[in-house]
Design a protein around this motif. Structure first.
Motif, PDB file in Angstrom:
ATOM      1  N   LEU A  79      36.588 -10.955   2.206  1.00  0.00           N
ATOM      2  CA  LEU A  79      37.289 -10.323   3.320  1.00  0.00           C
ATOM      3  C   LEU A  79      36.394 -10.348   4.548  1.00  0.00           C
ATOM      4  CD1 LEU A  79      38.643  -7.134   1.481  1.00  0.00           C
ATOM      5  CD2 LEU A  79      39.971  -9.125   2.180  1.00  0.00           C
TER       6      LEU A  79
ATOM      7  N   ARG B 209      29.761  -9.394  -2.685  1.00  0.00           N
ATOM      8  CA  ARG B 209      28.767  -9.545  -1.618  1.00  0.00           C
ATOM      9  C   ARG B 209      29.309  -9.040  -0.278  1.00  0.00           C
ATOM     10  NH1 ARG B 209      27.508 -13.210  -5.107  1.00  0.00           N
ATOM     11  NH2 ARG B 209      25.328 -13.797  -5.331  1.00  0.00           N
ATOM     12  N   TYR B 210      28.433  -8.396   0.468  1.00  0.00           N
ATOM     13  CA  TYR B 210      28.722  -7.968   1.833  1.00  0.00           C
ATOM     14  C   TYR B 210      27.620  -8.519   2.726  1.00  0.00           C
ATOM     15  CZ  TYR B 210      32.122  -4.271   0.551  1.00  0.00           C
ATOM     16  OH  TYR B 210      33.211  -3.569   0.112  1.00  0.00           O
ATOM     17  N   ASN B 211      27.994  -9.174   3.807  1.00  0.00           N
ATOM     18  CA  ASN B 211      26.980  -9.509   4.809  1.00  0.00           C
ATOM     19  C   ASN B 211      27.622  -9.517   6.182  1.00  0.00           C
ATOM     20  OD1 ASN B 211      28.134 -12.117   5.292  1.00  0.00           O
ATOM     21  ND2 ASN B 211      27.123 -12.848   3.427  1.00  0.00           N
ATOM     22  N   ALA B 212      26.883 -10.010   7.175  1.00  0.00           N
ATOM     23  CA  ALA B 212      27.373  -9.898   8.546  1.00  0.00           C
ATOM     24  C   ALA B 212      28.662 -10.690   8.766  1.00  0.00           C
ATOM     25  CB  ALA B 212      26.286 -10.356   9.529  1.00  0.00           C
ATOM     26  N   ASN B 213      28.944 -11.654   7.893  1.00  0.00           N
ATOM     27  CA  ASN B 213      30.125 -12.496   8.081  1.00  0.00           C
ATOM     28  C   ASN B 213      31.315 -12.121   7.226  1.00  0.00           C
ATOM     29  OD1 ASN B 213      28.719 -14.223   9.873  1.00  0.00           O
ATOM     30  ND2 ASN B 213      27.655 -15.038   8.087  1.00  0.00           N
ATOM     31  N   GLU B 214      31.073 -11.328   6.178  1.00  0.00           N
ATOM     32  CA  GLU B 214      32.169 -11.088   5.229  1.00  0.00           C
ATOM     33  C   GLU B 214      31.873  -9.892   4.346  1.00  0.00           C
ATOM     34  OE1 GLU B 214      32.043 -14.745   3.116  1.00  0.00           O
ATOM     35  OE2 GLU B 214      30.253 -14.160   2.025  1.00  0.00           O
ATOM     36  N   THR B 215      32.914  -9.420   3.649  1.00  0.00           N
ATOM     37  CA  THR B 215      32.781  -8.331   2.692  1.00  0.00           C
ATOM     38  C   THR B 215      33.573  -8.669   1.436  1.00  0.00           C
ATOM     39  OG1 THR B 215      34.661  -7.168   3.695  1.00  0.00           O
ATOM     40  CG2 THR B 215      32.481  -6.547   4.467  1.00  0.00           C
TER      41      THR B 215
ATOM     42  N   VAL C 259      24.677  -4.235   8.199  1.00  0.00           N
ATOM     43  CA  VAL C 259      25.045  -5.426   8.974  1.00  0.00           C
ATOM     44  C   VAL C 259      26.500  -5.830   8.792  1.00  0.00           C
ATOM     45  CG1 VAL C 259      22.710  -6.360   8.989  1.00  0.00           C
ATOM     46  CG2 VAL C 259      24.291  -6.993   7.141  1.00  0.00           C
TER      47      VAL C 259
END
Lengths: 331, 331, 331, 331
Positions: A270, B261-267, A233
């Motif tokens: 980021l 954390r990585y998700n649909a809004n950020e990495t 995602v």
């Protein structure tokens, strides 16, 4: 100036045609697509001729090279057509989805001493070029383990799944090629495990998988792990890690900007990764074409050969066999 | 074994007392606080004596050294008391909030050849030790610019603001000391600008500021910038950057964990920074005490002197003068 | 299609001309340079006309807009020439190196209601666009402090130093513009300190500086710090940090690849930064031109005006005055 | 206060004894080691009793709990001795190097309803605690793939290799436990491949391997990859990556400081990783002991059971079988 025709005016053909038009080594003569309106639109934009006839275009005396960006099952046929006519070829992967047909094509292309380059674009990504350069320069000593992470941003449409040839041949084939590129040795054993955790129903319908893990080993004991998933995602995730005897190299991903965010809940955040391969590998496609044209101009060997295309396909086939048998497959 | 008494059983005294108890070079003899219950509680926890009488404790023949963690306006008095009694001293900053009194204390301490170390804890942070070591090792050539970022997680309580001595003497004093530590030269000119953008009403009430920027320069042209803010919602922000002629060093912050954390809004999102100085500088306080005890045992000079305390205060005073006059102040 | 002529065929003119040629909104009509061979070479490469006569080219009825990439002391003259002829203009900074002349030009351009955009390319960098967008979206609340780091990879050649107008007008002018862009308010007070630590002799010869620090404040108390150095051995360093009431934004640099190295001496090492502004701001120049053409097509206001050029120059002048007087200068 | 005896005064016993001494929930009664001088030295340092008799110490009425840090082949015996005497136990891994003996011990411990916790220290690392918390909080949706990187800084001494039980039982056993901890499901199939690329001769001598890759899958299709190498010149490398349906979590390593270096050859370089497990997992060992004592005090279940120890060993055995047979092994 190398005179080039681009076969296929779809997503990938458009990339290649624009790169040809912008490359100082090349002149874009024509774009070809069976859908006349597609060919016309692309030709108008890039100020070149349009055609619906691939064979006739290949045969033109003012065409020195062709770039093949057509459906997979036409690759072998068009490569041979061009090679027999003495034209150089840059062809999208795969050689063919069938290993037997691929082998036959590779054999004939070899006999013809054809100048054919397989478009494994990832080898031409600036960061991957740097990985290979650093390994060759001895910066990490002997390669011991390669870990390849390869995740798409989301499941492809149903229709694509139906005709892709499966996750191993369609998606992981790039990773099998990168494994060979980074290991610097041929894997001799392949084990693969695949599952359906993103969309079980869709995968079962087409006897395909959406998630996989592979372990390979070479004769000298170098190891490679590949993990793929059809859905991440957070974006298109393409990472490489190479453990050597005196160091390690890692290749991270790109984002649309370098802005980092700090707030009450988090720090250093980021943006999501670039969405998919056209954005992520823009430079790679441009470098790839240039490497092809440069090799033509300078008479040096093609950077990637049909044999490379065949070998990646062979590893994909072995992986599929491993999934079915539950054992490692000797290659 | 160095026999130590800790004066002050508040937040900072508790840190020092626990570090003394755990340090193999030292034995914790007593803790002192005018609030008897505070002294008793800390003594019970650390298995030492309690007292409400600082003078009597300093005078004990079985006390070799004292650690002073009492209110600022008692520092000069207690340091002199201990020094006159021939005891070694580790004293919290500042020497005094008044430059005149500080100068008098520094002069007498010098005359007494007293072993007194000022507790500028940041100099003993592992990362700041590494910064100084790298500079001394010539890794970045000549220092050219130092940039210091120093932000508290939030405004202190009203009562603290009322008695802190102001943002320059209370908060930026650490940064003035770090500027001297990292520049390796005395600043000769100070310019400062301060504003009230976090809580205008509160700051106006106490004629204080919540946000400031400083520029300093040394005789040879090295420059230093300090920026402070009383409120950074993402945590306690302490960064250092040193530009040299052959390289640059940067010191980032710590988080409670290294999870990204990585998700649909950020990495790449990390957790907020550690909340405040006790968590951020845990190792620094431990290293600081050990440096003090080691210098005592080995008879080497104290790592930081009362003169260092005086110089940081002098820079803070110059900065305040600059805010008032709108001009750079020669030091 | 907007028909464009590019004035100047030097380093920056080549960038603009190539971007015009590749932009779907524009047609490149001609490139102009007093050095005929330069104009011819660029025109041949981009398949357009060449000229040595700027005035005649501006006057052509088939030229709608001009891009000015000529020496600084010709900017005001050429902008006015084009504006009087009813042509739109994209002009490199500065308006002029003299504030008086700049003011006169700005006034006449305003009277003419000319469509003139100043080429502050950094505002169009994808990451800086994202900074502004995030601030406008309220992601960090009220802006409190802006810290701008701006370092060149190395000293310019002697001849460049001789004619640059000095580090404040030539180099820091971009940072003054970015300060205004990110603060969202005009600075009302400027303090600057400059020194000669890279090459003392050269700087003294031309009464210039190679290293500087600036502090500015706005009427509402927002602060901005700029630090510049003519030499950063690790590459072209361009960073921005914006502290707000509810968060912070940071903009890091780019490298040629994303490869990280680990060996016995270090971990996470990246390559040096991109070497200089043409590489670092490739996308910015392309976006800048597109913003200009888009504003022309859509009839919207120019993203950056001659007034912006004048204001950045005014801050640079104030900084120089501050260096001389040792006091903050009201603007 | 829980009264604790520590069995074993070697490297790991010293860590546990110091943590017991510093923990407010516990009182360190005695340390035991067959080498009398070792027991004496540790006891003197921590101010407790010394003994060479484990059985007698376990039997003492003033001992509530024992921590077992003795050689692997004594674990099962000592756990049972303590459990039969009604004492709580914190025992280092493994239960035993032999799966049959481990099973027998687990069965008897279960029958005795003994309070026994296996010391899988990595589960108590602050970052790994955060990984598990984030998964449990649903931050990444359903877990799909877990990638575990686990590399030692260098080959252990020859004597250690001779008695370690092999890389799978000795080193990867921690990773098998972490796989179970992070997957939240039992793997049902294990494939492993091992090679000798660090020191072929040494590994062949003891029929061991220095480099390995594992792929495991659970019944629901979740996958886990483990890669281990006995030598990573850049330090002790311990990373975890968990891909979920709505996000990803990564856990990076720690360094001795947070200083980043920039010079003409590189940027963002950090120091090598912490050298080995005692430095890397200092907090983990402290948290582990506290979790054990807290569970005892509050009567809650032990965070890790002998069954967990048995399951990790079972996966290691399956991996070894897979290496021998070249096929995936059902568990």
């Amino acid at each position: 100036m190398i005179r080039v025709a681009v076969l296929g005016a779809g997503r990938i053909g458009q990339i290649h045609a624009a790169n040809v038009a912008a490359n100082p080594r090349a002149q874009l003569v024509a774009v070809v697509d069976p859908v006349e309106s597609s060919a016309d639109a692309l030709a108008a934009k890039l100020n070149c001729e349009a055609s619906i006839d691939a064979a006739a275009t290949i045969a033109r005396s003012d065409v020195d090279a062709v770039v093949i960006g057509t459906p997979s099952d036409t690759h072998a046929h068009l490569m041979l057509l061009a090679a027999r006519a003495g034209k150089a070829v840059l062809c999208e992967k795969p050689v063919d989805n069938d290993l037997g047909k691929a082998d036959a094509a590779v054999a004939e292309l070899k006999q013809l001493s054809a100048k054919v380059m397989m478009a494994f674009n990832r080898r031409f990504d600036p960061s991957n070029i740097e990985l290979r350069r650093a390994i060759d320069a001895g910066e990490i000593g002997d390669v011991r383990q390669v870990i390849i992470t390869s995740r798409d941003p989301g499941l492809p449409p149903r229709d694509y799944v139906a005709h892709s040839g499966g996750i191993f041949r369609d998606m992981a084939i790039h990773d099998f090629d990168m494994a060979r590129f980074l290991l610097g040795e041929e894997p001799t054993e392949v084990y693969a495990k695949a599952s359906r955790v993103v969309n079980k129903a869709l995968m079962e319908e087409f006897n395909d998988y959406d998630t996989l893990m592979v372990v390979m080993q070479t004769a000298s004991g170098k190891q490679c792990h590949i993990n793929c998933c059809r859905e991440a995602v957070y974006g298109y995730d393409q990472r490489f890690e190479i453990l050597g005897s005196t160091g390690m190299l890692m290749n991270d991903n790109l984002r649309p900007s370098t802005v980092r965010r700090y707030n009450a809940n988090e720090t250093e955040a980021l943006q999501p990764l670039l969405n998919f391969f056209l954005q992520r590998y823009t430079d790679a496609y441009r470098n790839e074409l240039d490497a092809f044209l440069k090799a033509l101009q300078e008479g040096t060997p093609m950077p990637t050969s049909p044999w490379d295309g065949r070998q990646a396909l062979r590893l994909a086939e072995a992986a599929i066999e491993s999934v079915v048998t539950g054992r490692a497959v000797k290659v």
